[in-house]
Enzyme design. Sequence first.
Site, PDB file in Angstrom:
ATOM      1  N   SER A 154      -8.649  10.127  -0.518  1.00  0.00           N
ATOM      2  CA  SER A 154      -9.596   9.579  -1.479  1.00  0.00           C
ATOM      3  C   SER A 154     -10.943   9.315  -0.799  1.00  0.00           C
ATOM      4  O   SER A 154     -11.624  10.248  -0.395  1.00  0.00           O
ATOM      5  CB  SER A 154      -9.015   8.324  -2.123  1.00  0.00           C
ATOM      6  OG  SER A 154      -9.799   7.911  -3.222  1.00  0.00           O
ATOM      7  N   HIS A 194      -8.626  12.331  -7.883  1.00  0.00           N
ATOM      8  CA  HIS A 194      -8.089  11.529  -9.002  1.00  0.00           C
ATOM      9  C   HIS A 194      -8.366  12.122 -10.382  1.00  0.00           C
ATOM     10  O   HIS A 194      -8.468  11.384 -11.361  1.00  0.00           O
ATOM     11  CB  HIS A 194      -8.627  10.106  -8.950  1.00  0.00           C
ATOM     12  CG  HIS A 194      -8.464   9.441  -7.621  1.00  0.00           C
ATOM     13  ND1 HIS A 194      -7.260   9.398  -6.958  1.00  0.00           N
ATOM     14  CD2 HIS A 194      -9.373   8.796  -6.812  1.00  0.00           C
ATOM     15  CE1 HIS A 194      -7.421   8.742  -5.802  1.00  0.00           C
ATOM     16  NE2 HIS A 194      -8.674   8.388  -5.694  1.00  0.00           N
TER      17      HIS A 194
END
Length: 234
Positions: free
Chosen positions: A157, A198
């Site tokens: 991320s 995501h």
Amino acid sequence: MSLIVLIGPQAVGKMTIGKELEKRINGKLLFNHQTLDLYANFLGYTEEAFSLSDQTRFNLFEAFVNNKETNPTDSIIFTVMIDFDGKYDIAFLEKLKMTVTIIDLNQPDFKEQIKASDIIFVAGGNTFYLLQELRRSGADKLIEEHINSGKLYIGESAGSIIMSPDTDYIKEMDEPEKAPQLKSTAAFNFVDIYPLPHMDNEYMKEAAQIILEKYQDKLLLHPLNDDEVILVKK
């Protein structure tokens, strides 16, 4: 002959990387549930099932080392989910002869710890705060040296976003105000793409879609679901 261990949280793409490695090297994939489900199907996901699964893995690894002349493959590619705050999981890695160090940038010895690491894993969080703290502490320079020396860097991320040329594009997902001391959103610039994680995440996919629509004609975005990864070779 080697044991390659791919570590990460649930559904971050460990098996995806493992399957790709199978294509590139003489190795066989052993993914987490191959041994765990063998026992869980009969015992449930109990402590005993996990213990038996671990023992089976270690028996396999030991036999693999002792029978290198007859093994049909040179490497085992092993995927596992690890809780780095859990004593049991850390003990499991140590049994594999792996040393895990949780690095605190506020501790005086963090620079020596980074320099001594063969692999650096940077997890998620607020991208701007992460970049601020890496710059403030000087850890950014050490990570750059680590990568330039040919060692492995793994980013999850925010840890992958900071490898892009600039982090400004991610402000629809992360709040820049969380990093009031960050003077510039310029990032590490180790890749010329802009990871956009995501895309399928229940809580973050809306923000990811806004970023995609806003920047897809301006930046070289690379959208990613939570079970996908980017593999960069030097």
